[in-house]
Design an enzyme around this catalytic site. Structure first.
Site, PDB file in Angstrom:
ATOM      1  N   LYS A 139      56.983  57.560  26.663  1.00  0.00           N
ATOM      2  CA  LYS A 139      57.002  58.913  27.226  1.00  0.00           C
ATOM      3  C   LYS A 139      57.474  58.762  28.675  1.00  0.00           C
ATOM      4  O   LYS A 139      56.709  58.352  29.546  1.00  0.00           O
ATOM      5  CB  LYS A 139      55.582  59.496  27.174  1.00  0.00           C
ATOM      6  CG  LYS A 139      55.509  61.011  27.143  1.00  0.00           C
ATOM      7  CD  LYS A 139      56.130  61.720  28.321  1.00  0.00           C
ATOM      8  CE  LYS A 139      55.243  61.744  29.539  1.00  0.00           C
ATOM      9  NZ  LYS A 139      55.859  62.453  30.691  1.00  0.00           N
ATOM     10  N   SER A 199      50.332  57.205  38.869  1.00  0.00           N
ATOM     11  CA  SER A 199      49.328  57.358  39.917  1.00  0.00           C
ATOM     12  C   SER A 199      47.966  56.827  39.458  1.00  0.00           C
ATOM     13  O   SER A 199      47.673  56.764  38.261  1.00  0.00           O
ATOM     14  CB  SER A 199      49.203  58.836  40.278  1.00  0.00           C
ATOM     15  OG  SER A 199      48.800  59.562  39.138  1.00  0.00           O
ATOM     16  N   GLU A 225      49.776  49.949  35.985  1.00  0.00           N
ATOM     17  CA  GLU A 225      50.496  49.687  37.239  1.00  0.00           C
ATOM     18  C   GLU A 225      50.417  50.964  38.055  1.00  0.00           C
ATOM     19  O   GLU A 225      51.069  51.950  37.725  1.00  0.00           O
ATOM     20  CB  GLU A 225      51.970  49.352  36.959  1.00  0.00           C
ATOM     21  CG  GLU A 225      52.177  48.098  36.138  1.00  0.00           C
ATOM     22  CD  GLU A 225      51.984  46.816  36.926  1.00  0.00           C
ATOM     23  OE1 GLU A 225      51.666  46.897  38.136  1.00  0.00           O
ATOM     24  OE2 GLU A 225      52.140  45.747  36.341  1.00  0.00           O
ATOM     25  N   CYS A 264      56.114  52.355  44.530  1.00  0.00           N
ATOM     26  CA  CYS A 264      54.696  51.967  44.491  1.00  0.00           C
ATOM     27  C   CYS A 264      54.417  50.878  45.510  1.00  0.00           C
ATOM     28  O   CYS A 264      53.358  50.846  46.127  1.00  0.00           O
ATOM     29  CB  CYS A 264      54.326  51.499  43.100  1.00  0.00           C
ATOM     30  SG  CYS A 264      55.441  50.245  42.473  1.00  0.00           S
ATOM     31  N   GLU A 310      47.988  57.018  49.812  1.00  0.00           N
ATOM     32  CA  GLU A 310      49.395  56.870  49.469  1.00  0.00           C
ATOM     33  C   GLU A 310      50.117  58.207  49.676  1.00  0.00           C
ATOM     34  O   GLU A 310      49.741  59.210  49.078  1.00  0.00           O
ATOM     35  CB  GLU A 310      49.519  56.437  48.005  1.00  0.00           C
ATOM     36  CG  GLU A 310      50.938  56.160  47.585  1.00  0.00           C
ATOM     37  CD  GLU A 310      51.039  55.727  46.122  1.00  0.00           C
ATOM     38  OE1 GLU A 310      50.402  56.359  45.265  1.00  0.00           O
ATOM     39  OE2 GLU A 310      51.776  54.762  45.860  1.00  0.00           O
TER      40      GLU A 310
HETATM   41  P1  NAP Z   1      51.899  60.385  37.582  1.00  0.00           P
HETATM   42  O1  NAP Z   1      51.729  61.800  37.883  1.00  0.00           O
HETATM   43  O2  NAP Z   1      50.702  59.554  37.355  1.00  0.00           O
HETATM   44  O3  NAP Z   1      52.877  60.306  36.326  1.00  0.00           O
HETATM   45  C1  NAP Z   1      53.224  59.112  35.700  1.00  0.00           C
HETATM   46  C2  NAP Z   1      53.497  59.378  34.236  1.00  0.00           C
HETATM   47  O4  NAP Z   1      52.298  59.821  33.609  1.00  0.00           O
HETATM   48  C3  NAP Z   1      54.526  60.464  33.988  1.00  0.00           C
HETATM   49  O5  NAP Z   1      55.279  60.142  32.841  1.00  0.00           O
HETATM   50  C4  NAP Z   1      53.650  61.666  33.747  1.00  0.00           C
HETATM   51  O6  NAP Z   1      54.324  62.671  33.025  1.00  0.00           O
HETATM   52  C5  NAP Z   1      52.536  61.057  32.957  1.00  0.00           C
HETATM   53  N1  NAP Z   1      51.310  61.839  32.943  1.00  0.00           N
HETATM   54  C6  NAP Z   1      50.896  62.814  33.799  1.00  0.00           C
HETATM   55  N2  NAP Z   1      49.699  63.311  33.424  1.00  0.00           N
HETATM   56  C7  NAP Z   1      49.339  62.635  32.305  1.00  0.00           C
HETATM   57  C8  NAP Z   1      48.199  62.678  31.461  1.00  0.00           C
HETATM   58  N3  NAP Z   1      47.189  63.522  31.679  1.00  0.00           N
HETATM   59  N4  NAP Z   1      48.141  61.822  30.398  1.00  0.00           N
HETATM   60  C9  NAP Z   1      49.144  60.953  30.172  1.00  0.00           C
HETATM   61  N5  NAP Z   1      50.258  60.878  30.939  1.00  0.00           N
HETATM   62  C10 NAP Z   1      50.349  61.695  31.995  1.00  0.00           C
HETATM   63  O7  NAP Z   1      52.677  59.634  38.709  1.00  0.00           O
HETATM   64  P2  NAP Z   1      53.994  60.105  39.467  1.00  0.00           P
HETATM   65  O8  NAP Z   1      53.635  61.098  40.494  1.00  0.00           O
HETATM   66  O9  NAP Z   1      55.024  60.466  38.479  1.00  0.00           O
HETATM   67  O10 NAP Z   1      54.427  58.715  40.128  1.00  0.00           O
HETATM   68  C11 NAP Z   1      53.953  58.331  41.344  1.00  0.00           C
HETATM   69  C12 NAP Z   1      52.820  57.326  41.242  1.00  0.00           C
HETATM   70  O11 NAP Z   1      53.180  56.222  40.435  1.00  0.00           O
HETATM   71  C13 NAP Z   1      52.485  56.745  42.587  1.00  0.00           C
HETATM   72  O12 NAP Z   1      51.105  56.666  42.743  1.00  0.00           O
HETATM   73  C14 NAP Z   1      53.099  55.359  42.527  1.00  0.00           C
HETATM   74  O13 NAP Z   1      52.550  54.451  43.407  1.00  0.00           O
HETATM   75  C15 NAP Z   1      52.904  55.012  41.106  1.00  0.00           C
HETATM   76  N6  NAP Z   1      53.836  53.962  40.687  1.00  0.00           N
HETATM   77  C16 NAP Z   1      53.356  52.711  40.486  1.00  0.00           C
HETATM   78  C17 NAP Z   1      54.191  51.673  40.123  1.00  0.00           C
HETATM   79  C18 NAP Z   1      53.653  50.286  39.920  1.00  0.00           C
HETATM   80  O14 NAP Z   1      54.349  49.458  39.360  1.00  0.00           O
HETATM   81  N7  NAP Z   1      52.463  49.956  40.338  1.00  0.00           N
HETATM   82  C19 NAP Z   1      55.543  51.921  39.950  1.00  0.00           C
HETATM   83  C20 NAP Z   1      56.022  53.212  40.166  1.00  0.00           C
HETATM   84  C21 NAP Z   1      55.149  54.219  40.530  1.00  0.00           C
HETATM   85  P3  NAP Z   1      55.071  63.907  33.767  1.00  0.00           P
HETATM   86  O15 NAP Z   1      55.404  63.460  35.148  1.00  0.00           O
HETATM   87  O16 NAP Z   1      56.241  64.127  32.929  1.00  0.00           O
HETATM   88  O17 NAP Z   1      54.118  65.043  33.767  1.00  0.00           O
END
Ligand code: NAP
Ligand code: MG
Length: 486
Positions: free
Chosen positions: A180, A234, A255, A289, A388
């Protein structure tokens, strides 16, 4: 049926080797962050589509895929690497438009994406089991086996790279996958899925269900018939995903976020550190990240170094992805508002704003642009020092000695990456050992590092490891076979 209905530039789901509409028939507009305008649409997958995808992956697990040798599986991945390289420019253009990142950065991403398939394609037949010496009359072997059906949820910040990082090792180990991607930027994932099919991946091994996190993502995390879940995103959503998976006892690789420190001692090569420190926070508009978001400086060089960083910040230019400047737009309006809120709160609490970048002339009105900003000295308990931002905002803080530097480096809930800059060999070792994070860079910064280098978090940054050979261990399981033969 093709993946794209060209009349509507509408991308479909890939389930069981076929491009298909969402069960609901609904779509989601794909917006370019550079101008806020829709330029394509993707299917709005939901629980029913996820269920179809998991069933197709389960079926594929018993199909021709399971009979391929590890070498043959690896060859398909290697072939994918070749096609990604051939189509790198086109993929980079698509990624830059979808995510907003400057074209040069998207081009670099495609090289890294290809490297994942190259690395894990070559690694597929190099993960061996064990033979354990045991009692007389016994032969004990430990087999490495795929988990089975693995679920993958990725964010929008490096979609192509994330596809490679999580899917290539899962496939190398013989799993079948349901992914997804994030609705904000998923076109490269759909294209790479097509490349998988072109490279000869059997139907049902790679399934992609685009859609919203709360719908498709939550349905995947809660599905009873997946065997492992790999989530990148996140920390907050990581908790939800792990809670949902726990109900079915599905293990998770998580991650998550970071607030990574760059610790700079007075004896460091400051000239070398300067451009690296700036790049580590502005790359991908700070939406990385492993962004180097905290600049921790020996108090004796604080004023001098911060002034140099400020000079660099003032020169930074923000523009659309195709202007290809230092910084592109952030991903969406919500993210722009979030970054601006951090900046406003910092100013309200009188944290000095030391420098800002500037906007290029004639930016499209609807684009999600924010200026890179340098703040310092940021109080240690201020949100800018702990939370963050996920934007191009750098927080500078002074420290007084080595012990203070280590305490400050470890003072957030996160623990993804850290860097230490010093010429003192003993200090390099002491500080890197004391840092509570999954990767430490000494006199350099790799923002996550090469594909060979194990990567992942401690504390709120997650658990499990990706990249390198360790990813293969985390995406497979073992079976101990005890044979008594007298
Ligand atoms: P996010 O809101 O957590 O979204 C990540 C993924 O999870 C997206 O595909 C999102 O779908 C999905 N998602 C959202 N709500 C969900 C739920 N209730 N159940 C299952 N999946 C769900 O994160 P983001 O804002 O897109 O990305 C930023 C974050 O990712 C930051 O905190 C960053 O540090 C972290 N990150 C970490 C790494 C690492 O390797 N450690 C790498 C990249 C990013 P939709 O967005 O389509 O709703
Ligand atoms: Mg987009």
């Amino acid at each position: 049926m093709d993946m794209v209905d060209t009349q509507r530039a509408s991308y479909k789901l890939l389930i069981d080797g076929k491009w298909t509409d969402a069960a609901s028939g609904q779509t989601i507009e794909v917006i370019s962050p550079s101008n806020g305008q829709p330029f394509a649409a993707v299917a709005r997958g939901g629980a029913e589509d996820i269920d179809r995808a998991v069933k197709s992956a389960r079926k594929a697990l018993a199909g021709p895929w399971s009979r391929l040798s590890a070498t043959e599986r690896g060859r398909i991945l290697t072939k994918m690497a070749g096609i990604i390289l051939e189509r790198a420019e086109e993929l980079a253009q698509l990624e830059a438009r979808d995510n907003g990142k400057p074209l040069t950065q998207a081009r670099a991403d495609m090289q890294v994406t290809a490297r994942y398939f190259e690395f894990y394609g070559a690694a597929a037949d190099k993960v061996h089991g064990q033979v354990i010496p045991f009692l007389d009359g016994y032969t004990v072997t430990v087999l490495r086996e795929p988990y089975g059906v693995t679920g993958h949820i990725i964010p929008w910040n490096y979609p192509a790279q994330m596809f490679g990082r999580t899917m290539a090792p899962a496939l190398a180990m013989g799993n079948t996958c349901v992914m997804k991607p994030a609705e904000d930027a998923c076109l490269s994932s759909l294209e790479i899925a097509r490349i998988a099919m072109d490279a000869g991946m059997p139907p049902g091994v790679v399934n992609i269900v685009s859609g919203y996190g709360e719908e498709a993502g939550a349905a995947l995390a809660a599905h009873r018939d997946i065997n492992l879940l790999s989530f990148t995103g996140s920390s907050e959503v990581g908790t939800l995903v792990q809670q949902a998976a726990a109900k079915n006892h599905v293990p998770c690789v998580l991650e998550l976020g970071g607030k990574s420190p760059q610790v700079i001692f007075a004896d460091a090569d400051l000239e070398k550190a300067l451009p690296v420190v700036v790049k580590a926070i502005i790359q991908n508009a700070g939406q990385t990240c492993s962004a180097g978001a905290r600049l921790l400086l020996d108090v004796s060089i604080y004023e001098q170094f911060v002034a140099q960083v400020a000079e660099r910040f003032k020169q930074l230019k923000v523009g659309t992805h195709d202007m290809d400047l230092d910084v592109g737009p952030v991903i969406n309006l919500q993210q722009k508002n979030r970054v601006e809120r951090f900046i406003k709160q910092a100013q309200e609490s009188r944290v000095p704003l030391l420098a800002e970048g500037s906007f290029a002339a004639n930016l499209p009105a609807g684009g999600f642009f924010v200026k890179p900003a340098l703040f310092g000295p940021v109080p240690r308990d201020h949100s800018l020092a702990c939370d963050e931002v996920f934007g191009p905002v750098l927080s500078a803080l002074p420290f007084k000695d080595e012990q203070d530097a280590v305490e400050l480096a470890n003072a957030t809930d996160y623990g993804l990456v850290g860097a230490v800059w010093t010429r003192d060999g003993g200090r390099q070792q002491r500080v890197s050992k004391a840092m509570r994070c999954g990767q430490v860079f000494i006199n350099c910064y790799g923002a996550g590092g090469g594909v060979e280098l194990p990567f992942g978090g401690m504390k709120k940054s997650g658990h499990g490891r990706e990249k390198g050979f360790l990813a293969l261990e985390h995406l497979s399981t073992t079976k101990t076979v005890v044979n008594f033969h007298g």
